[in-house]
Design a protein around this motif. Structure first.
Motif, PDB file in Angstrom:
ATOM      1  N   LYS A 277       0.835  -1.204   0.000  1.00 35.81           N
ATOM      2  CA  LYS A 277       0.000   0.000   0.000  1.00 35.81           C
ATOM      3  C   LYS A 277       0.868   1.252   0.000  1.00 35.81           C
ATOM      4  N   VAL A 278       1.932   1.227   0.811  1.00 35.81           N
ATOM      5  CA  VAL A 278       2.828   2.379   0.873  1.00 35.81           C
ATOM      6  C   VAL A 278       3.449   2.629  -0.496  1.00 35.81           C
ATOM      7  N   SER A 279       3.899   1.562  -1.139  1.00 36.92           N
ATOM      8  CA  SER A 279       4.562   1.765  -2.427  1.00 36.92           C
ATOM      9  C   SER A 279       3.547   2.175  -3.508  1.00 36.92           C
ATOM     10  N   LEU A 280       2.300   1.731  -3.379  1.00 36.40           N
ATOM     11  CA  LEU A 280       1.271   2.171  -4.327  1.00 36.40           C
ATOM     12  C   LEU A 280       0.964   3.649  -4.120  1.00 36.40           C
ATOM     13  N   GLY A 281       0.885   4.052  -2.850  1.00 37.61           N
ATOM     14  CA  GLY A 281       0.610   5.441  -2.508  1.00 37.61           C
ATOM     15  C   GLY A 281       1.704   6.355  -3.005  1.00 37.61           C
ATOM     16  N   GLY A 282       2.945   5.879  -3.005  1.00 35.55           N
ATOM     17  CA  GLY A 282       4.086   6.701  -3.397  1.00 35.55           C
ATOM     18  C   GLY A 282       4.284   6.762  -4.904  1.00 35.55           C
ATOM     19  N   GLY A 283       3.501   5.987  -5.649  1.00 30.68           N
ATOM     20  CA  GLY A 283       3.730   5.902  -7.087  1.00 30.68           C
ATOM     21  C   GLY A 283       2.848   6.829  -7.885  1.00 30.68           C
ATOM     22  N   GLY A 284       3.230   8.069  -8.087  1.00 27.24           N
ATOM     23  CA  GLY A 284       2.446   8.993  -8.877  1.00 27.24           C
ATOM     24  C   GLY A 284       2.717   8.788 -10.362  1.00 27.24           C
ATOM     25  N   THR A 285       1.967   7.870 -10.980  1.00 29.70           N
ATOM     26  CA  THR A 285       2.266   7.520 -12.361  1.00 29.70           C
ATOM     27  C   THR A 285       1.460   8.334 -13.351  1.00 29.70           C
ATOM     28  N   GLY A 286       0.482   9.104 -12.848  1.00 27.48           N
ATOM     29  CA  GLY A 286      -0.305   9.936 -13.738  1.00 27.48           C
ATOM     30  C   GLY A 286      -1.397   9.206 -14.488  1.00 27.48           C
ATOM     31  N   LYS A 287      -1.624   7.930 -14.145  1.00 27.17           N
ATOM     32  CA  LYS A 287      -2.703   7.183 -14.791  1.00 27.17           C
ATOM     33  C   LYS A 287      -4.050   7.650 -14.246  1.00 27.17           C
ATOM     34  N   GLY A 288      -5.122   7.306 -14.939  1.00 33.88           N
ATOM     35  CA  GLY A 288      -6.460   7.626 -14.468  1.00 33.88           C
ATOM     36  C   GLY A 288      -6.779   6.862 -13.207  1.00 33.88           C
ATOM     37  N   THR A 289      -7.718   7.386 -12.425  1.00 29.48           N
ATOM     38  CA  THR A 289      -8.042   6.766 -11.146  1.00 29.48           C
ATOM     39  C   THR A 289      -8.521   5.327 -11.322  1.00 29.48           C
ATOM     40  N   ALA A 290      -9.418   5.128 -12.308  1.00 36.29           N
ATOM     41  CA  ALA A 290      -9.961   3.792 -12.522  1.00 36.29           C
ATOM     42  C   ALA A 290      -8.845   2.812 -12.849  1.00 36.29           C
ATOM     43  N   GLY A 291      -7.949   3.246 -13.705  1.00 33.94           N
ATOM     44  CA  GLY A 291      -6.817   2.378 -14.082  1.00 33.94           C
ATOM     45  C   GLY A 291      -5.972   2.043 -12.884  1.00 33.94           C
ATOM     46  N   THR A 292      -5.700   3.048 -12.043  1.00 37.19           N
ATOM     47  CA  THR A 292      -4.882   2.824 -10.858  1.00 37.19           C
ATOM     48  C   THR A 292      -5.552   1.815  -9.931  1.00 37.19           C
ATOM     49  N   LEU A 293      -6.897   1.989  -9.772  1.00 35.25           N
ATOM     50  CA  LEU A 293      -7.624   1.080  -8.893  1.00 35.25           C
ATOM     51  C   LEU A 293      -7.578  -0.344  -9.413  1.00 35.25           C
TER      52      LEU A 293
END
Ligand SMILES: [Zn+2]
Length: 409
Positions: A277-293
């Motif tokens: 979760k921490v590493s997901l939170g730290g990953g600002g990849t600029g993808k859309g929210t749905a894609g990230t989810l």
């Protein structure tokens, strides 16, 4: 956390592995200046007993290779380091075998990834945990990659030993070998003092009875139920002698191993999920929210699958630990019987070892050690745990009856 640990970055997770740590640091540093990838050793083999941290060492090295800080590689703070350690770096793939062997499908995946160039990282890193679980076919497929590796690909294999039973000789000969050692009692105790804030006396006692396993030492020092479990398995050394107690003791051991595995993983699973979760939170990849989810759900599912496939192996490791403890008990008794002054496996159980020695001959004690080792082998061949333990206590019982119980008989 002490400053010494902080300065070591990701390598602070290794315990008592000075030589390996230095080699990995040097290699990661020279890999930085190696823009063509031609100087890099592309295949590495990490070996070491359970608890020595062979897969942790491989992961630390992966982080050091990807690390983007200007300081020492493996800073532990940059995005590349944290995502590697958290399991979400796009160019670090950890392969953990499903169940007992790495399947052909798993192998194709490895070969496929190995042929790609890194996307964001410096290297395409593949960590194969439990490489001893490669089938012959899978090992051959891997050998092809190892023999002609793409410039930016690094393969890190982890296995208990370089024994041909664990690792094909050809594959082993193509790898640079990083042999992790069983950490010393002192280095384990130091970790418990520095990281866990335990008092020195308690840390030293826990380290001395941990069999060189840091995680186990920590549990023995801090968790009363862990101490009880150990006592219970060591008590089996005496319980196995009597026909009336032996089978009940074996049955209890099976139960306690199941309970212990469950408890052990509860903590680890939580920690892994947290790291993810921490590493997901730290990953600002600029993808859309749905894609990230969607991506997150997939990653969590992957993690759960990894955890599940690791359970089987973990239960085995725990049983292994118990059986090694038990064999150590008979070994201590044998040393006592022969008047040897070698360091005891269980320094706190000297009286019990002496009692065992008084009840049978050295030959009988050797039979006991054999019975324990045979049980380990049987479980490796998938014999049901309860049956393997029943056979073991039967052999141990026999070793305390004539002719063994008569000295020299
Ligand atoms: Zn870093």
């Amino acid at each position: 956390m002490s400053t010494e640990v902080a300065e070591r970055g990701v390598f602070g997770r290794l315990v008592g592995q000075h030589d390996v740590e230095q080699s990995l640091r040097d290699a990661a540093l020279s890999a930085r200046g190696d823009s063509s990838g031609s100087e890099m050793t592309h295949a590495w083999l990490f070996t070491g007993p359970p608890g020595s941290g062979r897969s942790v060492a491989a992961l630390c090295f992966a982080a050091a290779l990807q690390c983007t800080s200007d300081g020492a590689p493996g800073c532990g703070e940059c995005h590349a380091c944290t995502t590697t350690m958290g399991g979400t770096h796009g160019d670090v793939r950890r392969i953990i075998p499903d169940g007992l062997s790495i399947s052909v499908k798993g192998m194709r995946e490895i070969v496929n990834i190995a042929s790609r160039r890194p996307t964001t990282g410096r290297w395409q890193v593949i960590v194969v945990e439990d490489a001893d679980r490669l089938t012959e076919g899978a090992a051959n497929a891997l050998l092809k990659v190892v023999e002609e590796p793409p410039d930016r690909t690094v393969i890190l294999l982890c296995a208990p030993t370089t024994d041909p039973e664990d690792m094909s000789v050809t594959l082993r000969s193509r790898c640079r070998h990083m042999p992790l050692v069983t950490p010393s009692v002192e280095s384990i105790a130091q970790v418990l003092i520095d990281r866990d804030g335990l008092d020195p006396e308690r840390a030293r006692i826990a380290a001395s009875i941990s069999g060189g396993h840091v995680g186990r030492a920590r549990r023995l020092a801090t968790d009363e139920s862990a101490r009880d479990e150990r006592q219970r398995s060591l008590r089996l050394a005496a319980d196995a002698i009597g026909a009336s107690t032996a089978y009940k003791a074996a049955e209890n051991l099976v139960k306690s191993i199941e309970a212990d595995t469950k408890a052990f993983y509860a903590e680890l699973k939580e920690q892994e999920l947290e790291e993810l979760k921490v590493s997901l939170g730290g990953g600002g990849t600029g993808k859309g929210t749905a894609g990230t989810l969607r991506g997150s759900a997939g990653l969590i599912k992957d993690l759960e699958a990894r955890q599940k496939s690791r359970d089987t192996r973990a239960r085995r490791d725990l049983l292994d630990r118990t059986l090694i403890d038990l064999a150590g008990m008979y070994r201590d008794a044998l040393s006592y019987s022969l008047g040897s002054t070698s360091t005891a496996t269980h320094p706190d159980m000297a009286r019990q070892a002496a009692e065992l020695a008084a009840r049978t001959s050295p030959e009988g004690l050797l039979k006991c050690i054999e019975a324990v080792l045979e049980c380990r082998e049987a479980v490796d061949f998938n014999v049901k745990l309860q049956w393997a333990l029943d056979a073991m206590v039967a052999s141990i019982g026999a070793a305390f009856r004539p002719p063994f119980s008569r000295s020299g008989g």
